[in-house]
Scaffold this active site. Sequence first.
Site, mmCIF file in Angstrom:
data_model
loop_
_atom_site.group_PDB
_atom_site.id
_atom_site.type_symbol
_atom_site.label_atom_id
_atom_site.label_comp_id
_atom_site.label_asym_id
_atom_site.label_seq_id
_atom_site.Cartn_x
_atom_site.Cartn_y
_atom_site.Cartn_z
ATOM 1 N N LYS A 1 38.950 26.769 31.140
ATOM 2 C CA LYS A 1 39.018 26.999 32.590
ATOM 3 C C LYS A 1 38.533 25.751 33.353
ATOM 4 C CE LYS A 1 39.116 29.008 36.610
ATOM 5 N NZ LYS A 1 40.163 29.652 37.338
ATOM 6 N N LYS B 1 32.133 24.908 43.079
ATOM 7 C CA LYS B 1 31.274 25.422 42.003
ATOM 8 C C LYS B 1 31.909 25.119 40.643
ATOM 9 C CE LYS B 1 32.139 29.459 40.775
ATOM 10 N NZ LYS B 1 32.938 30.167 39.757
HETATM 11 P P1 NAP Z 1 34.749 36.738 45.856
HETATM 12 O O1 NAP Z 1 35.915 37.325 46.571
HETATM 13 O O2 NAP Z 1 33.803 35.847 46.587
HETATM 14 O O3 NAP Z 1 33.941 37.978 45.203
HETATM 15 C C1 NAP Z 1 32.750 37.750 44.489
HETATM 16 C C2 NAP Z 1 32.285 39.063 43.897
HETATM 17 O O4 NAP Z 1 31.079 38.844 43.159
HETATM 18 C C3 NAP Z 1 31.943 40.135 44.952
HETATM 19 O O5 NAP Z 1 32.273 41.392 44.432
HETATM 20 C C4 NAP Z 1 30.424 39.969 45.084
HETATM 21 O O6 NAP Z 1 29.778 41.117 45.575
HETATM 22 C C5 NAP Z 1 30.054 39.724 43.645
HETATM 23 N N1 NAP Z 1 28.744 39.043 43.494
HETATM 24 C C6 NAP Z 1 28.462 37.761 43.782
HETATM 25 N N2 NAP Z 1 27.186 37.491 43.487
HETATM 26 C C7 NAP Z 1 26.649 38.642 42.991
HETATM 27 C C8 NAP Z 1 25.378 38.994 42.512
HETATM 28 N N3 NAP Z 1 24.364 38.100 42.456
HETATM 29 N N4 NAP Z 1 25.190 40.274 42.084
HETATM 30 C C9 NAP Z 1 26.192 41.175 42.143
HETATM 31 N N5 NAP Z 1 27.429 40.900 42.586
HETATM 32 C C10 NAP Z 1 27.641 39.645 43.007
HETATM 33 O O7 NAP Z 1 35.200 35.910 44.574
HETATM 34 P P2 NAP Z 1 36.566 35.987 43.733
HETATM 35 O O8 NAP Z 1 37.554 35.083 44.390
HETATM 36 O O9 NAP Z 1 36.899 37.406 43.451
HETATM 37 O O10 NAP Z 1 36.099 35.234 42.400
HETATM 38 C C11 NAP Z 1 35.393 35.892 41.352
HETATM 39 C C12 NAP Z 1 35.336 34.939 40.150
HETATM 40 O O11 NAP Z 1 36.673 34.637 39.739
HETATM 41 C C13 NAP Z 1 34.667 33.591 40.467
HETATM 42 O O12 NAP Z 1 33.936 33.149 39.352
HETATM 43 C C14 NAP Z 1 35.845 32.685 40.745
HETATM 44 O O13 NAP Z 1 35.533 31.333 40.480
HETATM 45 C C15 NAP Z 1 36.883 33.231 39.776
HETATM 46 N N6 NAP Z 1 38.311 33.023 40.145
HETATM 47 C C16 NAP Z 1 38.764 33.227 41.417
HETATM 48 C C17 NAP Z 1 40.124 33.013 41.694
HETATM 49 C C18 NAP Z 1 40.692 33.221 43.071
HETATM 50 O O14 NAP Z 1 41.852 32.780 43.307
HETATM 51 N N7 NAP Z 1 40.010 33.876 44.005
HETATM 52 C C19 NAP Z 1 41.004 32.595 40.682
HETATM 53 C C20 NAP Z 1 40.510 32.437 39.398
HETATM 54 C C21 NAP Z 1 39.166 32.652 39.132
HETATM 55 P P3 NAP Z 1 29.667 41.363 47.183
HETATM 56 O O15 NAP Z 1 30.957 42.071 47.569
HETATM 57 O O16 NAP Z 1 28.463 42.224 47.342
HETATM 58 O O17 NAP Z 1 29.516 40.020 47.840
#
Ligand code: NAP
Length: 291
Positions: free
Chosen positions: A170, A238
Amino acid sequence: MHIGFIGLGTMGAPMAGRLLDAGHDVTVHNRTREREEPLAVRGAARAATPRDAATGVDVLITMVSDTPDVEDVLFGNAGAAEGLGTGAIVVDMSTISPAATRAFAERLERRSVILLDAPVSGGSEGAREGTLSIMVGGDAAAHERLTPLFEVLGTTVTYVGGTGSGQVAKAMNQVIIAGTYAAVAEGVALALASGIDVEAAHRAVSGGAAGSWVLTHRARNMIRNEYPLGFRVRLHRKDLGIALQSAREAGVPLPVAAYVEQLETGLVARGHGDEDVSAIARAVREAAGLE
Ligand code: NAP
């Protein structure tokens, strides 16, 4: 299969929805509890804590932001580790540090729990449509057992190797993506500043050797100077931090990735951290006087 799912953000919510639609018994937990509601309406059980989400499950999926967040939900107060039974498999699909992944796997192994790292690529579209690329590291037999589950979420499921290997793949992905976003932004800036029909130019180059996912799906954001999510700038920054740390350990210079990480640091400082990563074009546009 009884699945616990923690983290219902941009990626996690549609992924948990796909598992429900495929007929699995899914228990969801999100730190901000309201985000569980739309999935509960579709038949998911709700858990008040990560520990409750992990209790009695065959598989626990985590999809949270960063390394400390995965540590929190697994090993923090009322963490998932307290609820997991012997033989359960944790699948961490977040993008986090490979070294921390190996440390988490050792801690879980002491409880007879297996950890697979299975980060994904393919964006929010891929999460909704089940077309993600999933890069799996860890126990090969556990990977084999969970392949049908991965195939609900993705079309390219690749076993890369031992624990942490998925996260290294990744990091490789994010380094390549960094250069691609920056290059597409530069190409768009050139077309805009030259006054040609940039939409026509976009169609022309998309069909040639410059074609890419970023050009197809994100160049229009750059042309319009609008950056709806997608994937947050601060999360890509990040990921580049993880890649640059791994590269330092491996003795590999990554000047393009380091440059893009600096562009993104500036974007975060100027309040654009929660825009889509295609907002890299803001920095390129500003440098060209196109703002
Ligand atoms: P996001 O929309 O910012 O959502 C983050 C999630 O993590 C939310 O449910 C948040 O809860 C939870 N969270 C964060 N810190 C936490 C903690 N300390 N304890 C409990 N829950 C926590 O992010 P995302 O885009 O879904 O991305 C999630 C992961 O997938 C990341 O590692 C990202 O790098 C990876 N990713 C993202 C994409 C993309 O296109 N978006 C593509 C590939 C990979 P709350 O709702 O309470 O904030």
